[in-house]
Design an enzyme around this catalytic site. Structure first.
Site, PDB file in Angstrom:
ATOM      1  N   ASP A 109       1.552 -14.895 -12.524  1.00 47.55           N
ATOM      2  CA  ASP A 109       2.771 -15.424 -11.910  1.00 47.55           C
ATOM      3  C   ASP A 109       2.614 -16.805 -11.309  1.00 47.55           C
ATOM      4  O   ASP A 109       3.609 -17.438 -10.958  1.00 47.55           O
ATOM      5  CB  ASP A 109       3.272 -14.454 -10.833  1.00 47.55           C
ATOM      6  CG  ASP A 109       3.786 -13.189 -11.461  1.00 47.55           C
ATOM      7  OD1 ASP A 109       4.488 -13.303 -12.471  1.00 47.55           O
ATOM      8  OD2 ASP A 109       3.469 -12.101 -10.961  1.00 47.55           O
ATOM      9  N   HIS A 134      -5.058 -10.142  -7.304  1.00 48.30           N
ATOM     10  CA  HIS A 134      -4.624  -9.061  -8.173  1.00 48.30           C
ATOM     11  C   HIS A 134      -5.457  -7.838  -7.837  1.00 48.30           C
ATOM     12  O   HIS A 134      -6.648  -7.964  -7.562  1.00 48.30           O
ATOM     13  CB  HIS A 134      -4.818  -9.437  -9.648  1.00 48.30           C
ATOM     14  CG  HIS A 134      -4.051  -8.570 -10.567  1.00 48.30           C
ATOM     15  ND1 HIS A 134      -4.508  -7.342 -10.985  1.00 48.30           N
ATOM     16  CD2 HIS A 134      -2.827  -8.740 -11.130  1.00 48.30           C
ATOM     17  CE1 HIS A 134      -3.601  -6.800 -11.769  1.00 48.30           C
ATOM     18  NE2 HIS A 134      -2.576  -7.612 -11.874  1.00 48.30           N
TER      19      HIS A 134
HETATM   20  N1  ACO Z   1      -3.004 -14.735  -0.225  1.00 54.68           N
HETATM   21  C1  ACO Z   1      -3.795 -14.629   0.867  1.00 54.68           C
HETATM   22  N2  ACO Z   1      -4.606 -13.586   1.089  1.00 54.68           N
HETATM   23  C2  ACO Z   1      -4.598 -12.601   0.179  1.00 54.68           C
HETATM   24  C3  ACO Z   1      -3.794 -12.651  -0.989  1.00 54.68           C
HETATM   25  C4  ACO Z   1      -2.977 -13.775  -1.168  1.00 54.68           C
HETATM   26  N3  ACO Z   1      -2.186 -13.886  -2.236  1.00 54.68           N
HETATM   27  N4  ACO Z   1      -3.991 -11.520  -1.724  1.00 54.68           N
HETATM   28  C5  ACO Z   1      -4.885 -10.794  -1.053  1.00 54.68           C
HETATM   29  N5  ACO Z   1      -5.264 -11.445   0.096  1.00 54.68           N
HETATM   30  C6  ACO Z   1      -6.273 -11.009   1.066  1.00 54.68           C
HETATM   31  C7  ACO Z   1      -5.751  -9.886   1.970  1.00 54.68           C
HETATM   32  O1  ACO Z   1      -5.147 -10.396   3.129  1.00 54.68           O
HETATM   33  C8  ACO Z   1      -7.010  -9.119   2.242  1.00 54.68           C
HETATM   34  O2  ACO Z   1      -7.774  -9.828   3.184  1.00 54.68           O
HETATM   35  P1  ACO Z   1      -8.701  -9.040   4.255  1.00 54.68           P
HETATM   36  O3  ACO Z   1      -9.730  -8.327   3.426  1.00 54.68           O
HETATM   37  O4  ACO Z   1      -9.259 -10.103   5.127  1.00 54.68           O
HETATM   38  O5  ACO Z   1      -7.782  -8.096   4.982  1.00 54.68           O
HETATM   39  C9  ACO Z   1      -7.781  -9.206   0.927  1.00 54.68           C
HETATM   40  O6  ACO Z   1      -7.350 -10.417   0.308  1.00 54.68           O
HETATM   41  C10 ACO Z   1      -7.506  -8.022  -0.020  1.00 54.68           C
HETATM   42  O7  ACO Z   1      -6.094  -7.961  -0.185  1.00 54.68           O
HETATM   43  P2  ACO Z   1      -5.281  -6.645  -0.497  1.00 54.68           P
HETATM   44  O8  ACO Z   1      -3.883  -6.786   0.016  1.00 54.68           O
HETATM   45  O9  ACO Z   1      -6.063  -5.441  -0.074  1.00 54.68           O
HETATM   46  O10 ACO Z   1      -5.255  -6.686  -2.066  1.00 54.68           O
HETATM   47  P3  ACO Z   1      -4.380  -5.761  -2.962  1.00 54.68           P
HETATM   48  O11 ACO Z   1      -5.205  -5.453  -4.170  1.00 54.68           O
HETATM   49  O12 ACO Z   1      -3.842  -4.608  -2.203  1.00 54.68           O
HETATM   50  O13 ACO Z   1      -3.129  -6.683  -3.328  1.00 54.68           O
HETATM   51  C11 ACO Z   1      -1.726  -8.202  -4.417  1.00 54.68           C
HETATM   52  C12 ACO Z   1      -2.942  -7.290  -4.552  1.00 54.68           C
HETATM   53  C13 ACO Z   1      -0.528  -7.384  -3.915  1.00 54.68           C
HETATM   54  C14 ACO Z   1      -1.374  -8.733  -5.807  1.00 54.68           C
HETATM   55  C15 ACO Z   1      -2.051  -9.353  -3.436  1.00 54.68           C
HETATM   56  O14 ACO Z   1      -3.159 -10.089  -3.894  1.00 54.68           O
HETATM   57  C16 ACO Z   1      -0.853 -10.256  -3.189  1.00 54.68           C
HETATM   58  O15 ACO Z   1      -0.023  -9.955  -2.325  1.00 54.68           O
HETATM   59  N6  ACO Z   1      -0.746 -11.400  -3.956  1.00 54.68           N
HETATM   60  C17 ACO Z   1       0.393 -12.274  -3.828  1.00 54.68           C
HETATM   61  C18 ACO Z   1       1.572 -11.712  -4.590  1.00 54.68           C
HETATM   62  C19 ACO Z   1       1.371 -11.824  -6.081  1.00 54.68           C
HETATM   63  O16 ACO Z   1       1.019 -12.858  -6.608  1.00 54.68           O
HETATM   64  N7  ACO Z   1       1.697 -10.720  -6.786  1.00 54.68           N
HETATM   65  C20 ACO Z   1       1.638 -10.672  -8.242  1.00 54.68           C
HETATM   66  C21 ACO Z   1       0.652  -9.678  -8.708  1.00 54.68           C
HETATM   67  S1  ACO Z   1       0.469  -9.736 -10.458  1.00 54.68           S
HETATM   68  C22 ACO Z   1       1.830  -8.991 -11.104  1.00 54.68           C
HETATM   69  O17 ACO Z   1       2.497  -8.180 -10.509  1.00 54.68           O
HETATM   70  C23 ACO Z   1       2.187  -9.398 -12.457  1.00 54.68           C
END
Ligand code: ACO
Length: 429
Positions: free
Chosen positions: A362, A304
């Site tokens: 979620d 998140h």
């Molecule tokens: N699985 C694997 N790796 C992940 C995940 C994940 N779910 N989420 C983040 N990471 C990793 C990224 O690859 C990144 O790694 P790095 O530093 O080696 O490049 C690091 O963690 C940071 O990730 P970001 O994408 O910069 O995090 P951001 O804050 O932009 O994204 C998000 C947040 C979109 C929610 C992300 O965690 C994600 O895609 N999660 C899966 C989808 C999800 O569950 N969404 C629901 C969100 S809650 C809601 O809307 C109610």
């Protein structure tokens, strides 16, 4: 986080601070820009506050979520979705008479203009309900012309109430359309969540009694998804709202943003992922794929932007999930076991620990919706029903914000510098 004295770059003695009542304050980038000519570069707006808001506060490190100052845990225990909607819209929990009036008024708004039925026929039967929701909510604007004059509070308030009350009807009809069943009309005497179940599952000629356990569980899911400050969809609503667009168009933009799998589509995607993994023994191999950046696979329902420790909604949803399965006397869901094992293994894995990735709301919401018999295609639509309360409240707040200006971010240009145009016939072949 502490408020830093304006002593070092980019802050100077004349940089103003924008104070908060909880959480970080901000420096006023406008004064920095005026003094230095520099923009702030902040992809994804992770460090930029675009609004002052009194509605929702989140402390991502501590896992705190407050609506109008009330902790989500207390709201989940002591109120329902309709009370929370009132709180988000008006700033205070309703008294009993206020609650009764609000419920009665909202129930009257549930019905759609009969012409709206015709819109559905324009969609293919296999359309995702979110596509129908986006299009039809925007089309509502042609039936509520008074909402175009947003200078009057009565118009703005009426539009907000209409949207919150009508979206369940559109969403339920979108589902009925995709399965080829007749539309079921809303019932005024049913509660908000009972009415959703009624419109989704009733059929003409068949008497349907609504299970109160199911209705309470839906209500809790709605309550937990009602608002979450400046997330992608609320920002979309505010962005479109900043242009003066009518509220139906604004909420339609929010629905479009919510549809994405990184946002509201995540509960559906998480359930697909559990299906794909199939069995507990496949978890380690799946997690290896997730950790391999070239695979493009993410652990859905994990991570998140704001919560870096625990998502308080995830804890409440997980508890609800167990409650519902026990109360309804359902057999233990093997997919719930798989999810719990996946969570356990991921939480012990350095990849997720070092990046502060934890289950979000979620991860479990899809499972509970599945246990409640809600079709998968409706997961994100239910989220949209809930979030309309937050979007409408934020839109209302925005319309009286003296700082509200058309949102127009700047960019750092990285393209070609100046060059001369060569006429087509003179360009090399
Ligand atoms: N699985 C694997 N790796 C992940 C995940 C994940 N779910 N989420 C983040 N990471 C990793 C990224 O690859 C990144 O790694 P790095 O530093 O080696 O490049 C690091 O963690 C940071 O990730 P970001 O994408 O910069 O995090 P951001 O804050 O932009 O994204 C998000 C947040 C979109 C929610 C992300 O965690 C994600 O895609 N999660 C899966 C989808 C999800 O569950 N969404 C629901 C969100 S809650 C809601 O809307 C109610």
């Amino acid at each position: 986080m502490k408020t830093r004295a304006p002593s070092s770059f980019p802050l100077s003695a004349s940089t103003s601070l924008v104070p908060s009542t909880l959480g970080p304050s901000a420096f006023d980038q406008r004064t920095v820009n005026a003094e230095t000519g520099l923009f702030a570069f902040d992809p994804g707006f992770s460090s930029t506050a675009s609004y002052q808001s009194k509605i929702t506060f989140i402390d991502g490190e501590k896992g705190i979520l407050l609506h109008r100052g009330y902790p989500i845990e207390q709201l989940a225990l002591k109120t329902n979705f309709t009370e929370l909607t009132y709180l988000l819209l008006y700033g205070e929990l309703p008294t009993q008479p206020q609650y009764q009036n609000f419920c009665a008024n909202m129930a009257q708004h549930r019905l759609l203009n009969e012409q709206i039925r015709n819109f559905f026929n324009g969609f293919r039967r296999d359309t995702h309900p979110m596509a129908i929701l986006c299009g039809t909510v925007s089309a509502l604007s042609s039936f509520h012309k008074e909402a175009f004059d947003t200078s009057l509070f009565e118009n703005r308030e009426c539009a907000a109430r209409q949207l919150i009350a009508k979206i369940p009807t559109i969403a339920a009809w979108a589902y009925k359309y995709t399965i080829g069943e007749p539309f079921i009309y809303p019932e005024e005497e049913l509660s908000f969540s009972e009415n959703i179940l009624h419109m989704l599952f009733a059929r003409p000629g068949r008497k349907e009694t609504i299970n109160p356990v199911l209705a309470r569980a839906i209500d809790r899911i709605l309550l937990l998804h009602a608002d979450h400050e400046q997330n992608a969809s609320s920002t979309a609503v505010r962005l479109v709202g900043s242009t003066g667009a009518n509220p139906f168009a604004c909420i339609s933009a929010g629905i479009a943003a919510l549809w994405g799998p990184a946002h509201g589509g995540a509960n559906e995607a998480a359930l697909d992922m559990f299906h794909q993994i199939g069995s507990k023994k496949n978890i380690p191999a799946f997690l290896e794929k997730v950790k391999n950046k070239n695979s493009g696979i993410r652990l859905m329902g994990f991570g998140h932007r704001i919560y870096r420790n625990v998502d308080p909604r995830a804890k409440l949803i997980q508890a609800s999930c167990h409650e519902v399965i026990e109360t309804l006397g359902l057999e233990r869901d093997p997919m719930l076991d798989l999810a719990m094992e996946l969570e356990r293994i991921a939480k012990e894995d350095d990849y997720f620990i070092s990046r502060k990735l934890y289950p979000n709301v979620d991860f479990y919401s899809g499972l509970i919706l599945r246990a409640l018999g809600i079709p998968t295609s409706m997961f994100t639509a239910l989220f949209a029903i809930a979030r309309t309360s937050g979007w409408a409240s934020q839109w209302l707040e925005m319309t009286t914000d003296p700082n509200n200006r058309i949102m127009r971010p700047r960019q750092i240009y990285t393209g070609e510098t100046f060059r001369n145009v060569v006429a087509l016939k003179e360009r090399p072949i």
